[in-house]
Design an enzyme around this catalytic site. Structure first.
Site, PDB file in Angstrom:
ATOM      1  N   ASP A   1      53.960  31.719  70.020  1.00 53.83           N
ATOM      2  CA  ASP A   1      52.583  31.789  70.453  1.00 53.83           C
ATOM      3  C   ASP A   1      52.417  31.086  71.799  1.00 53.83           C
ATOM      4  O   ASP A   1      51.846  31.619  72.744  1.00 53.83           O
ATOM      5  CB  ASP A   1      51.725  31.089  69.400  1.00 53.83           C
TER       6      ASP A   1
ATOM      7  N   ASP B   1      45.038  33.240  63.372  1.00 51.45           N
ATOM      8  CA  ASP B   1      44.985  31.794  63.247  1.00 51.45           C
ATOM      9  C   ASP B   1      44.512  31.392  61.870  1.00 51.45           C
ATOM     10  O   ASP B   1      45.104  30.520  61.223  1.00 51.45           O
ATOM     11  CB  ASP B   1      44.036  31.212  64.297  1.00 51.45           C
TER      12      ASP B   1
END
Lengths: 500, 258
Positions: A280, A418
């Site tokens: 990420d 998330d």
């Protein structure tokens, strides 16, 4: 998308009655989502590809972000001047603090809710902690091996395969986006949310009924699932009350996280969490990272990134001209897309991104029937309003007061990926840790603090940031530390009833 | 056991704290954030003290019960000291953040005052401390079982709940007094807070003689409460005005007519 559909059907045939087929689908979704999300801050929607996968949406922290909105009111969107006078800057800082705190809370609540749902399910429904011997096809190596070394090797291989799949899918998504295959992406997301809302929720409901020994007939169940799914599809992909949409997004994130908790073996799961945070970080911040490319492409084209599934906390009502060629419009997206704040650089997932700019002759007559048009033309003479003429009129000073940009009404966005990974971490902590609630609490607080720090960084740097690394790092550290160090200490204290 | 005990003990332990949270903190996002940050600091202090205890246990003689108990007591004392150290560290961090914010914004008033921060951080410490102490016990109280079947005290759950409530409120009072003392540089007050924390923890060494541990704890709780009240600016006059709804400042702030 056809390929995906085929895959799904094939998988469904192969495996009955288990959610294994989803993962492949999900993985792809994930990739997509990742790409999408990566674009915006926080968009880490790595989340389940599965239907819910869509979550990726970019999370944009802070306001609407430089929403590259579609044309509004016939004018090409003009970027809001980022230049701010010094005197205003300090005022804005103060406002940023106050409203920044509000935004943080607006994200705390849904993240907490999602985690609570996941933990409650893990603790009560034993299905999600049972090891049925099934695995995702992306994690083919088993973890019940004889030696620790073999287990470690297997989990590393599993994680590698998973990450490779994710990277490939992300690249595919970025390529699709670059070459404007919007329909493909849209269909993909549609299919994945369909799968999640119907199939996974059916399985979830089935297991809950089993746990509580509730007898329910198939007819009632079909009606319930049908309604749940259809309303969910409408809320997520089209329009719906804000709270309902948020509730659905939280539910599908929780479902996705539960699937991951069930089907990823222990060490693989922790490794994947760690590696995904690193990925990420790289994908969003490196100049050649796929997600960064996605954001920049979207900004160049002045388009919002996929609506996919991004949790958005507010809705702002806008006066918008009736737009043609606009298949689905999500009011949250529309609202946020208009808000271009200098603070939130994240391209907020705006509404339907796949719709091209409206062209004048449209298939939708907007309610003006041909007879009415003929009559008007007869009375007023032939009139044709084109983009250019509209633009001219629009550019004239308007008597309407300008839309006020209220900080308060600008929401925050967080990618569903998330949500999924946060909940997965906390769920795994409550499922696996023998220290039970202490470990779960510690991970929960750690993740919230990580989110807080990420939002703080967002307020400082004002550009797309990944939401996973800090929170997952804190979560992992606290999980292992609490499970191995704090638990024995607290157990001993509770035994003697000592208080610290 | 079962539901009655579970709910009863939960509300005893967390009732006042949750009420405080709902009525004074839940509406203000900034306070919530600082509460969670306070909880995080307590957690880190616990982590460090557990690490030290764990290491000391690994290098010690695991067979000897006396040594283990001694190490546990050492762990408790160390943990208390570390908690207070982290409270001080949190105070320093908040001061720095406050100053930064003040210089950044042109306004004279802060969005949150140091006194509110003291209250909120104390409550954060308390929440986390109480939760870690009692949540596992509460989880066990839901299931079937007989308390004290092997001859231990039958009041285990109830006493744990009362002790937890005392600890949570004490942390809040300690927070208020501590920050106030740091502001005014009254280091004797800081020392008093640390010593009272140590005393409360050491009183629990007498468990399961609950009378000997709970009663003094509650006495200390009451005294600390009074001290915190006075250091936060309260007075008998204030209290009277507040209770008879005649306090003009309070009414003004809440937009209510007299």
């Amino acid at each position: 998308m056809a390929n995906n559909a085929e895959d799904v059907e094939k998988n469904m045939d192969q495996q009955q009655a288990n959610a294994a087929p989803e993962p492949p689908q999900q993985q792809q979704q994930q990739q997509q989502q990742q790409a999408q999300e990566a674009a915006t801050t926080r968009a880490r929607s790595r989340g389940g590809s599965g239907a819910g996968g869509g979550g990726d949406g970019g999370g944009g922290g802070g306001g609407g972000g430089s929403g590259t909105g579609p044309e509004q009111n016939g004018q090409p969107p003009t970027p809001r001047p980022v230049v701010m006078v010094d005197a205003e800057e300090d005022e804005d800082e103060e406002l940023t603090l106050k409203y920044g705190a509000k935004h943080v809370i607006m994200l705390f609540v849904p993240v907490t809710l999602c985690m609570v749902v996941v933990v409650a399910t893990i603790k009560s429904v034993s299905f999600y902690t049972q090891n049925d011997g099934q695995r995702l096809i992306y994690t083919p190596f088993p973890e019940d091996t004889d030696t620790v070394a073999q287990r470690a090797l297997n989990s590393i291989l599993n994680a590698t395969i998973m990450i490779t799949v994710i990277i490939v899918m992300t690249l595919v998504l970025v390529l699709l986006y670059k070459y404007r295959c919007y329909k493909v992406i849209q269909g993909w997301l549609f299919l994945s949310s369909l799968l999640l809302l119907f199939f996974f929720s059916y399985i979830y409901l089935k297991e809950v009924f089993k746990t509580y020994n509730v007898a329910m007939d198939y007819f009632t169940l079909a009606i319930i699932i049908w309604n749940f799914g259809v309303v969910g599809m409408m809320c997520i992909h089209w329009k719906g009350p804000l709270r309902l949409q948020q509730a659905y997004l939280i539910m599908i994130s929780a479902l996705m996280a539960l699937v991951f908790i069930k089907y990823l073996p222990e060490w693989t799961a922790w490794l994947i969490l760690a590696v995904i945070s690193v990925y990420d970080l790289l994908a969003v911040l490196c100049p050649k990272g796929p997600l960064r490319i996605l954001v920049e492409t979207a900004q160049e084209r002045n388009e919002p990134i996929f609506p996919a599934l991004i949790y958005s906390s507010t809705m702002v009502w806008l006066v918008n001209m009736a737009d043609t060629d606009r298949p689905k419009r999500n009011s949250t997206e529309a609202a946020s897309s208009q808000q271009e704040t200098p603070e939130a650089a994240a391209a907020a997932a705006a509404a339907v991104v796949v719709s091209p700019a409206p062209s004048s002759p449209s298939q939708d007559d907007g309610g003006f029937t041909t007879s009415w048009v003929n009559q008007q033309q007869h009375q007023l003479g032939p009139l044709q309003s084109t983009d250019e003429t509209r633009r001219e009129i629009q550019q004239m000073p308007s008597a309407r007061p300008p839309v006020e940009d209220d900080d308060e009404e600008r929401g925050v966005k967080l990618g569903l990926g998330d949500f999924i990974f946060y909940s997965m971490l906390v769920g795994k902590a409550s499922a696996a840790a023998s220290g039970d609630w202490n470990t779960t609490l510690a991970c929960f607080v750690a993740i919230l603090i990580g989110l807080c720090l990420t939002l703080l960084l967002l307020a400082i740097f004002k550009k797309a940031l990944p939401a996973l690394p800090i929170s997952i790092f804190f979560g992992l550290v606290f999980y292992f530390a609490t499970d191995n160090l704090v638990r024995p200490f607290m157990d001993k204290l509770a035994l003697h009833q000592f208080y610290i | 056991m079962t539901a009655a005990v579970f709910f009863g003990c939960t509300f005893i332990a967390f009732g006042p704290a949750i009420a405080l949270f709902l009525f004074t903190i839940a509406r203000e996002p900034l306070r919530v954030i600082f509460l969670i940050a306070g909880a995080f600091f307590w957690l880190v202090s616990l982590l460090l003290s557990s690490m030290v205890w764990f290491i000391s246990v690994q290098i010690s003689n695991k067979e000897s019960a006396v040594q283990q108990k001694g190490l546990l007591i050492f762990g408790v004392v160390l943990s208390v000291l570390l908690q207070e150290t982290f409270r001080f560290a949190y105070y320093k961090l908040l001061k720095k953040a406050n100053e930064g914010l003040l210089t950044l914004s042109q306004e004279e008033t802060m969005p949150i005052s140091i006194r509110q921060l003291a209250y909120v951080s104390g409550l954060g410490f308390g929440f986390m401390s109480g939760a870690f102490s009692v949540v596992n016990i509460l989880a066990d109280s839901v299931g079937p079982g007989t308390v004290g079947i092997h001859g231990d005290s039958q009041h285990y759950f109830l006493s744990s709940a009362f002790m937890t409530m005392a600890i949570i409120l004490l942390h809040m009072f300690w927070g208020v007094v501590f920050f106030d003392a740091c502001e005014k540089q009254h280091w004797w007050a800081v020392a008093a807070v640390v010593i009272s924390h140590l005393v409360v923890s050491c009183l629990t060494f007498q468990n399961p003689e609950y009378v000997a541990s709970l009663v003094p704890t509650y006495v200390i709780l009451f005294l600390m409460g009074v001290w915190a009240f006075y250091s936060a600016g309260g007075s008998f006059r204030n209290l009277k005005l507040c209770l008879t709804c005649k306090d003009k400042d309070f009414l003004l702030a809440n937009h209510r007519p007299r």
